[in-house]
Enzyme design. Structure first.
Site, PDB file in Angstrom:
ATOM      1  N   HIS A  19       1.837  -4.912  46.202  1.00 44.21           N
ATOM      2  CA  HIS A  19       2.366  -4.605  47.529  1.00 44.21           C
ATOM      3  C   HIS A  19       3.823  -4.168  47.431  1.00 44.21           C
ATOM      4  CE1 HIS A  19       4.516  -8.417  47.579  1.00 44.21           C
ATOM      5  NE2 HIS A  19       3.395  -9.042  47.271  1.00 44.21           N
ATOM      6  N   HIS A  72       6.408  -5.945  45.162  1.00 40.80           N
ATOM      7  CA  HIS A  72       6.358  -5.600  43.734  1.00 40.80           C
ATOM      8  C   HIS A  72       7.012  -4.238  43.508  1.00 40.80           C
ATOM      9  CE1 HIS A  72       2.466  -8.026  44.232  1.00 40.80           C
ATOM     10  NE2 HIS A  72       3.336  -8.829  43.655  1.00 40.80           N
ATOM     11  N   CYS A  93       2.054 -27.261  41.774  1.00 38.73           N
ATOM     12  CA  CYS A  93       1.597 -26.225  42.714  1.00 38.73           C
ATOM     13  C   CYS A  93       0.807 -25.183  41.938  1.00 38.73           C
ATOM     14  CB  CYS A  93       2.772 -25.546  43.419  1.00 38.73           C
ATOM     15  SG  CYS A  93       2.212 -24.098  44.363  1.00 38.73           S
ATOM     16  N   CYS A 113       2.420 -21.594  42.332  1.00 38.40           N
ATOM     17  CA  CYS A 113       3.639 -21.367  41.541  1.00 38.40           C
ATOM     18  C   CYS A 113       3.344 -21.522  40.061  1.00 38.40           C
ATOM     19  CB  CYS A 113       4.731 -22.378  41.866  1.00 38.40           C
ATOM     20  SG  CYS A 113       5.415 -22.281  43.508  1.00 38.40           S
ATOM     21  N   CYS A 164       4.149 -27.714  48.767  1.00 37.50           N
ATOM     22  CA  CYS A 164       4.999 -26.761  48.051  1.00 37.50           C
ATOM     23  C   CYS A 164       5.904 -26.069  49.063  1.00 37.50           C
ATOM     24  CB  CYS A 164       4.135 -25.714  47.347  1.00 37.50           C
ATOM     25  SG  CYS A 164       5.131 -24.348  46.729  1.00 37.50           S
ATOM     26  N   HIS A 211       4.945 -22.174  49.043  1.00 39.66           N
ATOM     27  CA  HIS A 211       3.616 -21.728  49.508  1.00 39.66           C
ATOM     28  C   HIS A 211       3.061 -22.555  50.674  1.00 39.66           C
ATOM     29  CE1 HIS A 211       3.746 -19.941  45.388  1.00 39.66           C
ATOM     30  NE2 HIS A 211       3.271 -18.931  46.071  1.00 39.66           N
ATOM     31  N   LYS A 217       5.184  -4.105  66.146  1.00 43.01           N
ATOM     32  CA  LYS A 217       3.899  -3.414  66.106  1.00 43.01           C
ATOM     33  C   LYS A 217       3.994  -2.261  65.094  1.00 43.01           C
ATOM     34  CE  LYS A 217       0.809  -1.392  69.529  1.00 43.01           C
ATOM     35  NZ  LYS A 217       1.007   0.026  69.217  1.00 43.01           N
ATOM     36  N   LYS A 258       1.903   4.297  64.483  1.00 40.34           N
ATOM     37  CA  LYS A 258       0.664   5.041  64.244  1.00 40.34           C
ATOM     38  C   LYS A 258       0.755   5.817  62.921  1.00 40.34           C
ATOM     39  CE  LYS A 258      -1.604   8.722  66.506  1.00 40.34           C
ATOM     40  NZ  LYS A 258      -0.822   9.772  67.038  1.00 40.34           N
TER      41      LYS A 258
HETATM   42  O1  ME8 Z   1       6.111 -14.593  40.010  1.00 41.98           O
HETATM   43  N1  ME8 Z   1      10.388  -8.997  48.475  1.00 41.98           N
HETATM   44  O2  ME8 Z   1       4.618 -12.857  39.785  1.00 41.98           O
HETATM   45  P1  ME8 Z   1       4.441 -12.359  41.284  1.00 41.98           P
HETATM   46  C1  ME8 Z   1      10.952  -8.684  47.317  1.00 41.98           C
HETATM   47  N2  ME8 Z   1       4.058 -13.554  37.351  1.00 41.98           N
HETATM   48  N3  ME8 Z   1      10.365  -8.841  46.108  1.00 41.98           N
HETATM   49  C2  ME8 Z   1       9.130  -9.348  46.086  1.00 41.98           C
HETATM   50  C3  ME8 Z   1       8.465  -9.705  47.278  1.00 41.98           C
HETATM   51  C4  ME8 Z   1       9.150  -9.510  48.524  1.00 41.98           C
HETATM   52  N4  ME8 Z   1       8.604  -9.777  49.699  1.00 41.98           N
HETATM   53  N5  ME8 Z   1       7.250 -10.177  46.943  1.00 41.98           N
HETATM   54  C5  ME8 Z   1       7.153 -10.100  45.581  1.00 41.98           C
HETATM   55  C6  ME8 Z   1       5.343 -13.909  39.351  1.00 41.98           C
HETATM   56  N6  ME8 Z   1       8.289  -9.606  45.062  1.00 41.98           N
HETATM   57  C7  ME8 Z   1       5.263 -14.121  37.850  1.00 41.98           C
HETATM   58  C8  ME8 Z   1       6.470 -13.510  37.198  1.00 41.98           C
HETATM   59  S1  ME8 Z   1       7.943 -12.884  35.060  1.00 41.98           S
HETATM   60  C9  ME8 Z   1       8.020 -13.412  33.472  1.00 41.98           C
HETATM   61  C10 ME8 Z   1       6.531 -13.675  35.716  1.00 41.98           C
HETATM   62  C11 ME8 Z   1       8.538  -9.331  43.637  1.00 41.98           C
HETATM   63  O3  ME8 Z   1       3.303 -11.405  41.255  1.00 41.98           O
HETATM   64  C12 ME8 Z   1       9.779 -10.029  43.137  1.00 41.98           C
HETATM   65  O4  ME8 Z   1      10.253  -9.384  41.993  1.00 41.98           O
HETATM   66  O5  ME8 Z   1       4.384 -13.496  42.211  1.00 41.98           O
HETATM   67  C13 ME8 Z   1       9.246 -11.380  42.746  1.00 41.98           C
HETATM   68  O6  ME8 Z   1      10.141 -12.062  41.874  1.00 41.98           O
HETATM   69  C14 ME8 Z   1       7.973 -10.970  42.067  1.00 41.98           C
HETATM   70  O7  ME8 Z   1       7.485  -9.869  42.871  1.00 41.98           O
HETATM   71  C15 ME8 Z   1       6.931 -12.072  42.012  1.00 41.98           C
HETATM   72  O8  ME8 Z   1       5.755 -11.516  41.535  1.00 41.98           O
END
Ligand code: ME8
Length: 506
Positions: free
Chosen positions: A17, A20, A125, A128, A143, A146, A295, A298
């Site tokens: 998303h 990422h 958790c 996490c 947690c 979460h 909201k 479109k």
């Molecule tokens: O934590 N705003 O993976 P993950 C900004 N696998 N960045 C965001 C975000 C948001 N709303 N949501 C996700 C993990 N991110 C582990 C990491 S590293 C050795 C292992 C980004 O899939 C941000 O970089 O939960 C966050 O730290 C990461 O996705 C978490 O990705």
């Protein structure tokens, strides 16, 4: 010089998303900028594929963990292409080469005396993949991240002697005040360390999806102890038969959001100290992108789906918006309305339209040839010192600050057009010199800002630079200085860089 930048590796049991995409684009902007400075860059992103959540999700879908990760990892890899990310390697933690290197490292840490066997009992958790220390437990043993109940776990574990690194970590922080940026994140990590470090469970004996401990294969590593090592293994395994780690270790910067700061700023350096390896030079911890609950529009549908935004507006628009709207390092709200406004006003008008108008005037008044460099244009003082100040801000990873500064120049160029009114100058033969200087100033200003903007909006800047006859300069930061261009080059065609929103919708 070499420069190694990383993103977190993402869990494959969720859909990719915008969050990422945000971290990955941030690291990409840094990587592209450093390449422009002539650095030898190694940029890695990838997927984190072990851990209990994968096992649980696979079971729920009636499939095996391996099948599930093989199905989902390509979605993350595809996202890097969608958002135009220039990574040099995509690491997957289930790759045998990574797993073998992880085992080498832990065997070494074991041999160095930093692990022991014990019984773990505590609150865990599953999302996490982390055991919580007392001050990390929310109300009713939940947690705090979460908001789900924590599990009481008890099992035989190997432990990593994190507590042995309390003082070395305190010294690391004291000696390197910019080791974690921004400063408030440095303080957060340091206060976790100052609060007292306890040894952490390193392995699990109840699940088998993970990297086996080489000295006790009845245990697999907790996912974090395999995942963090991706930064270490990537340069070793990226090019089979060639070990790049001599050139690219230590890493220059790890980019991540604040949710995983403890692992990166506390566990990770402790692991490397236990191994006896050099530490990464810096962590950059950004905030969260938040939806403002309005909201959905479109045209955009769900702005959180980066693929959809890119389909409608192109990757540059998404890349620009994230860093312009939310200050890199802080939390910030994003919205469809904000996206549309910035797209229309800033990208379509202030940059795209400025470029089209400037080129059209050079074509109309000077047969498509940029006038030769004049004595003065009137823009010199606005651009003075820009390259140096941009470089200084990039060195502090102020990705939004850089963009703010560049945008002041874009706006200055727009005002310059209105002030000079080339269409009036063109009517008066005695002012031909002024018209030349104005048109040169516009082409030169566009050339300079486009080199500066290139890491953020690589596709559009490359098109614009080609249209003003400077295609080969786009990758060279040393040329981002107003007045370096001699003029005299022919300009080419330029399609609208950012078509107005209405026309996209039609
Ligand atoms: O934590 N705003 O993976 P993950 C900004 N696998 N960045 C965001 C975000 C948001 N709303 N949501 C996700 C993990 N991110 C582990 C990491 S590293 C050795 C292992 C980004 O899939 C941000 O970089 O939960 C966050 O730290 C990461 O996705 C978490 O990705």
């Amino acid at each position: 010089m070499s420069f190694y930048v990383t993103t977190p590796i993402y869990y494959v049991n969720a859909e990719p998303h915008l969050g990422h995409a945000y971290s990955t684009i941030g690291a990409d902007v840094i990587a592209r900028h450093m390449r422009q400075r002539g650095e030898d860059v190694f940029f890695v992103t990838g997927t984190d594929e072990h851990g209990e959540p994968v096992v649980v999700a696979a079971e729920a879908q009636n499939t095996t963990p391996q099948e599930m990760v093989d199905r989902n990892a390509p979605r993350f890899e595809a996202l890097t292409e969608t958002i135009d990310v220039s990574n040099d390697f995509f690491i997957r933690t289930t790759s045998p080469a990574h797993m073998a290197e992880v085992q080498n490292v832990w065997q070494q840490i074991h041999d160095n005396g930093y692990v022991y066997k014990g019984q773990y009992e505590g609150w865990y958790c599953p999302k996490c993949a982390d055991f919580k220390s007392e001050h990390e437990i929310g109300e009713d043993n939940s947690c705090p991240i979460h908001h789900i109940p924590l599990d009481r776990e008890s099992e035989e574990s190997w432990f990593f002697k994190l507590s042995a690194f309390q003082e070395p970590l305190q010294k690391l922080f004291a000696d390197n005040p910019e080791w974690v940026l921004p400063r408030h994140r440095y303080n957060e990590a340091l206060s976790f360390i100052d609060g007292g470090l306890r040894d952490v469970a390193l392995s699990r004996s109840k699940i088998s999806w993970g990297v086996e401990l080489p000295w006790d294969p009845s245990h697999v590593m907790y996912v974090w102890f395999d995942a963090l090592l991706n930064y270490w293994t990537a340069p070793k395994i990226a090019r089979p038969g060639e070990d790049l780690s001599g050139k690219f270790w230590p890493a220059s910067v790890h980019v991540m959001a604040k949710d995983i700061i403890k692992f990166h700023a506390v566990y990770w350096p402790a692991m490397l100290m236990a191994l006896g390896a050099p530490l990464p030079e810096r962590m950059f911890v950004h905030g969260y992108l938040l939806m403002d609950g309005e909201k959905m529009s479109k045209s955009l549908g769900n702005v959180l789906d980066p693929v959809h935004v890119v389909e409608l507006f192109g990757s540059d628009a998404l890349r620009f918006y994230c860093f312009r709207e939310v200050s890199f390092g802080n939390d910030g709200s994003i919205s469809t309305a904000g996206f549309e406004t910035r797209y229309n006003t800033e990208l379509a008008n202030e940059y795209g339209n400025l470029a089209s108008r400037s080129l059209a005037m050079i074509k109309k008044y000077r047969d498509g040839i940029v006038p030769a460099k004049p004595v003065v244009t009137g823009l010199e003082s606005d651009f003075a010192g820009t390259r140096e100040s941009t470089q200084a801000r990039f060195d502090k990873l102020e990705l939004s600050g850089v963009l703010d500064d560049i945008w002041l120049l874009v706006r200055r160029l727009n005002r310059f057009v209105e002030e000079q009114a080339p269409w009036k100058l063109a009517k008066d033969e005695s002012r031909a010199g002024e018209l030349d200087a104005t048109l040169y100033g516009l082409a030169e200003g566009l050339r300079t800002v486009s080199i500066l903007l290139h890491p953020y909006i690589p596709k559009s800047t490359a098109k614009l630079m080609a249209a003003i006859g400077c295609a080969e300069q786009v990758d060279d930061f040393s040329l981002a200085e107003f007045g370096l261009g001699d003029g005299g080059q022919s300009i080419g065609e330029l399609e609208p860089l950012f078509p107005k929103l209405e026309s996209v919708e039609n």
